[in-house]
Design an enzyme around this catalytic site. Structure first.
Site, PDB file in Angstrom:
ATOM      1  N   CYS A  21       0.806  -1.363  -0.046  1.00  0.00           N
ATOM      2  CA  CYS A  21      -0.072  -0.077   0.067  1.00  0.00           C
ATOM      3  C   CYS A  21       0.795   1.178   0.121  1.00  0.00           C
ATOM      4  CB  CYS A  21      -0.951   0.095   1.362  1.00  0.00           C
ATOM      5  SG  CYS A  21      -2.175  -1.457   1.487  1.00  0.00           S
ATOM      6  N   ARG A  45       1.160   1.980  -5.819  1.00  0.00           N
ATOM      7  CA  ARG A  45       1.305   0.770  -4.986  1.00  0.00           C
ATOM      8  C   ARG A  45      -0.100   0.381  -4.620  1.00  0.00           C
ATOM      9  NH1 ARG A  45       6.393   1.068  -1.878  1.00  0.00           N
ATOM     10  NH2 ARG A  45       5.488   0.088  -0.244  1.00  0.00           N
ATOM     11  N   TRP A  86      -3.805  -1.522  -1.225  1.00  0.00           N
ATOM     12  CA  TRP A  86      -4.205  -2.657  -2.057  1.00  0.00           C
ATOM     13  C   TRP A  86      -4.648  -3.818  -1.212  1.00  0.00           C
ATOM     14  CZ3 TRP A  86      -0.507  -7.180  -2.587  1.00  0.00           C
ATOM     15  CH2 TRP A  86      -0.681  -8.059  -3.747  1.00  0.00           C
ATOM     16  N   ASN A 130       0.611  -0.847   5.955  1.00  0.00           N
ATOM     17  CA  ASN A 130       1.034  -1.640   4.953  1.00  0.00           C
ATOM     18  C   ASN A 130       1.640  -3.096   5.386  1.00  0.00           C
ATOM     19  OD1 ASN A 130       1.810  -2.728   2.507  1.00  0.00           O
ATOM     20  ND2 ASN A 130       3.814  -1.562   2.430  1.00  0.00           N
ATOM     21  N   GLY A 131       0.812  -4.159   5.003  1.00  0.00           N
ATOM     22  CA  GLY A 131       1.348  -5.181   5.667  1.00  0.00           C
ATOM     23  C   GLY A 131       0.208  -6.154   5.988  1.00  0.00           C
ATOM     24  N   GLU A 133       9.486 -13.666 -19.912  1.00  0.00           N
ATOM     25  CA  GLU A 133       9.357 -12.210 -19.699  1.00  0.00           C
ATOM     26  C   GLU A 133       8.170 -11.481 -20.398  1.00  0.00           C
ATOM     27  OE1 GLU A 133       9.427  -8.466 -17.856  1.00  0.00           O
ATOM     28  OE2 GLU A 133       9.541 -10.374 -17.162  1.00  0.00           O
ATOM     29  N   LYS A 169       4.552  -9.716 -19.416  1.00  0.00           N
ATOM     30  CA  LYS A 169       4.245  -8.588 -19.495  1.00  0.00           C
ATOM     31  C   LYS A 169       2.861  -8.485 -20.024  1.00  0.00           C
ATOM     32  CE  LYS A 169       7.111  -6.103 -17.805  1.00  0.00           C
ATOM     33  NZ  LYS A 169       7.407  -7.389 -16.642  1.00  0.00           N
ATOM     34  N   GLU A 178       0.392  -9.220 -17.474  1.00  0.00           N
ATOM     35  CA  GLU A 178       0.167  -8.150 -16.496  1.00  0.00           C
ATOM     36  C   GLU A 178      -0.689  -7.031 -16.928  1.00  0.00           C
ATOM     37  OE1 GLU A 178       4.298  -7.942 -13.839  1.00  0.00           O
ATOM     38  OE2 GLU A 178       4.438  -7.376 -15.776  1.00  0.00           O
ATOM     39  N   HIS A 236       6.540 -30.894 -26.732  1.00  0.00           N
ATOM     40  CA  HIS A 236       6.169 -31.683 -25.197  1.00  0.00           C
ATOM     41  C   HIS A 236       5.010 -31.173 -24.760  1.00  0.00           C
ATOM     42  CE1 HIS A 236       9.993 -33.957 -25.176  1.00  0.00           C
ATOM     43  NE2 HIS A 236      10.443 -32.845 -25.886  1.00  0.00           N
ATOM     44  N   LYS A 241       3.303  -2.635  -7.375  1.00  0.00           N
ATOM     45  CA  LYS A 241       4.585  -2.359  -7.914  1.00  0.00           C
ATOM     46  C   LYS A 241       5.517  -3.349  -7.232  1.00  0.00           C
ATOM     47  CE  LYS A 241       7.984  -0.696 -10.261  1.00  0.00           C
ATOM     48  NZ  LYS A 241       8.039  -1.406 -11.648  1.00  0.00           N
TER      49      LYS A 241
END
Length: 614
Positions: free
Chosen positions: A2, A27, A74, A100-101, A483, A487, A490, A506, A609
């Site tokens: 957060c 965040r 968040w 935050n947490g 990657e 992206k 996301e 496979h 983030k």
């Protein structure tokens, strides 16, 4: 994760808080709120959804004051509603907290506090903190109550509190997620990340775990949880505040994609000498003898940084000749990992605050391993706990989906591999000179790669409405396929999978049909012909190809159909640096597809983030 902002000074507090929250919205953006102390006592405004909703609430019901707190959330405990938005209050509406947490033992504490008469109004674990501080209140005020409360809390958390009964004071605590204190001219700031306060000050101090900051108009005092004073000096942040703005770009992500040539240049400069062929790592407590004693490297990371670690394995084994393992930070400490004083543990983290990566670092250190952090944030927890740091110098990265931080991690791993090859004698001076020359040329090559943006936008226009993508690469480039797929997932919410191309037969080949685009990395290298075979297999099953190739290569184009396929040609670059060059068109492809789908590129749903709690 957060966003937290606190301010005490002579400026009107609400604009400072709102601007800080705007710079922290990457965040968390499920809900937001502010609390200020003024002549009426504590006043709070909150709203569900993004920050603009809170701004509308404040416009309808204004408030003012000279110190207060803000929070953008968040969600972890409790749905993202106005009721669950921070700040949270005690029973008497005299104490507020932002958090935050995660408080792991909140249910146990909640039941105990309820038995003592406390009334709870939300689903969150955060509200427990306000009631616990209320319960612990004595004549020593807010900071004393907070210290006593901290001894009863379990979990990883950052909290900031104010109280109408102890005016002109902000108390902040860190036990895991980051807290930074900003030193202004007669004013003071508390935040969960540097961008929130950069427009006001560049002089900051970072709290360590189980440390408290007591901020008043007279200054700031740092203590441990028992009130013992800790001496702490401020650090100067070199980021220009303008770097944290969009600078004319539509999104932070696009701006940060286009900043990559500069970011890569900053990561390389000062660390290599083309004249002598030497690599310099001055931010290490480890000696050359320490590095020579290493017989194994462990690369630990999460998310995008884990993909960088996979590339790092190729570089370290090829250039330094040292066996290298790659592990998820979130899994490492749960499998009784093997490490000792001949193990070099390298943690890779943009923020330096990723909870799982920090826990993995501590696990490795407890077994005697030497440690290095590859990190973008000066003074962050990883940089303080590791035996040495290789800073990436990417500057602030605001977009949730990592771009320039990732490519700078790749470059930093290349530099680390060269350095280990240098001290261990596995690389001659001539070979080092060649790699150094390639690194110094890389920014200009990336400038050329960025010129493909318009072409890639056109390609995005052909494929943005698809529901599934497959990304294929081989050798050092297969992690870039992973990657690229990440992206796309996301920021566009399209299902995508990345695979080493040799694994296509496979399993994934069963998915290929005319509806599935396949992004194939087919640059000129020693596995090029193998990739051509994969492309032929895709075409034989009706799949569409988006090929990443080396400029001047007509072979791939002759295999493709102009009506169904596309090709992106890149300047030639040495094999070890192709992952950096290829990353950019894959970032641009994801970006342009997401924009065409109307997605929130900088703030994709459900993501933050960095993940500062487990």
């Amino acid at each position: 994760m957060c966003g937290i902002i606190g301010y005490i000074g002579d400026q009107p507090v609400v604009p400072v808080l709102i601007e800080g929250l705007r710079r922290l919205e990457y965040r968390g953006y499920d809900s937001a709120g502010v609390a200020v102390v003024n002549g009426h006592g504590l006043e709070i405004r909150r709203s569900a959804g993004k920050l603009i909703n809170l701004e509308n609430v404040i416009a309808a019901t204004p408030l003012s004051g000279n110190y207060g707190l803000g929070h953008t959330r968040w969600a972890t405990h409790g749905r993202p509603t106005e009721e669950n938005a921070h700040p949270h209050r005690d029973c008497k509406d005299r104490i507020v907290v932002v958090h935050n947490g995660i408080i792991e033992n909140y249910l146990e504490l909640k039941r105990d506090l309820q038995s003592r008469g406390h009334k709870f109004v939300t689903e969150t674990d955060t509200e427990v903190i306000a009631h616990l501080v209320e319960q612990e209140w004595k004549d020593d005020g807010l900071d004393g109550a907070v210290m006593r409360a901290m001894h009863r809390l379990r979990g990883l958390f950052a909290i900031v509190l104010i109280s109408a009964d102890d005016p002109e004071k902000i108390v902040a605590v860190r036990n895991g997620p980051p807290v930074v204190v900003g030193f202004g001219d007669g004013e003071w700031f508390v935040a969960s990340d540097i961008p929130a306060i950069l427009q006001h000050t560049r002089d900051v101090a970072f709290l360590g775990d189980q440390e408290i900051a007591i901020v008043t108009r007279a200054g700031v005092k740092f203590t441990d949880l028992d009130g013992q004073v800790i001496e702490k000096k401020s650090q100067r942040v070199t980021w220009d505040p303008i770097q944290a703005e969009k600078a004319g770009f539509k999104h932070f992500m696009l701006k940060e994609i286009f900043e990559q040539p500069t970011a890569v240049r900053e990561t390389v400069l000062g660390r290599v000498s083309q004249e002598t062929g030497l690599v310099f790592l001055d931010e290490m407590k480890l000696t050359d003898d320490d590095f020579r004693a290493v017989n194994k490297v462990q690369l630990l990371a999460c998310g995008t940084s884990w993909h960088a670690a996979l590339v790092g394995k190729f570089l370290l084994e090829q250039l330094a000749g040292i066996p290298t393992e790659v592990d998820y930070g979130s899994e490492y400490r749960y499998r009784s990992p093997i490490a000792d004083d001949k193990t070099l543990t390298v943690v890779i983290t943009q923020s330096g605050e990723t909870a799982d990566t920090l826990a993995a670092l501590r696990e490795a250190k407890s077994k005697g391993a030497r440690s290095v952090a590859i990190c973008n944030v000066v003074g962050s927890m990883a940089t303080r706990e590791a035996d040495g740091t290789l800073y990436t110098h990417a500057g602030p990265e605001i977009g949730v989906a990592s771009t320039k931080a990732f490519t700078c991690q790749l470059v930093a791993l290349h530099i680390l591999a060269l350095y280990l090859g240098q001290v261990r004698g596995t690389l001659s001076e001539d070979i080092r000179r060649k790699h150094i020359a390639d690194l110094l040329r890389l920014p200009s090559i990336l400038e050329q790669v960025l010129k493909t943006s318009k072409q890639i936008d056109d390609i995005a226009g052909r494929f943005y409405n698809r529901t599934d993508f497959l990304y294929l690469g081989r050798g050092i480039n297969y992690p870039i396929a992973l990657e690229g797929a990440l992206k796309l997932k996301e920021i566009s919410y399209i299902h995508a999978e990345g695979y080493p191309a040799g694994e296509m037969k496979h399993g994934p080949i069963a998915l290929i049909d005319e509806k599935m685009p396949v992004v194939a990395i087919a640059t000129a290298d020693h596995v090029y012909e193998k990739m051509l075979g994969n492309i032929q297999e895709v075409k034989a099953r009706g799949g569409s190809i988006i090929a990443i190739t080396t400029a001047g290569d007509d072979t791939v184009w002759r295999m493709l159909n102009g009506d169904t396929d596309s090709i992106i040609s890149l300047p030639a670059v040495t094999a070890e640096l192709t992952p950096v060059a290829i990353s950019i068109p894959l970032q641009l492809l994801s970006y342009h597809i997401a924009v065409r789908r109307g997605c929130d590129v900088d703030q994709p749903r459900n993501l933050a983030k960095s993940v500062t709690v487990e």
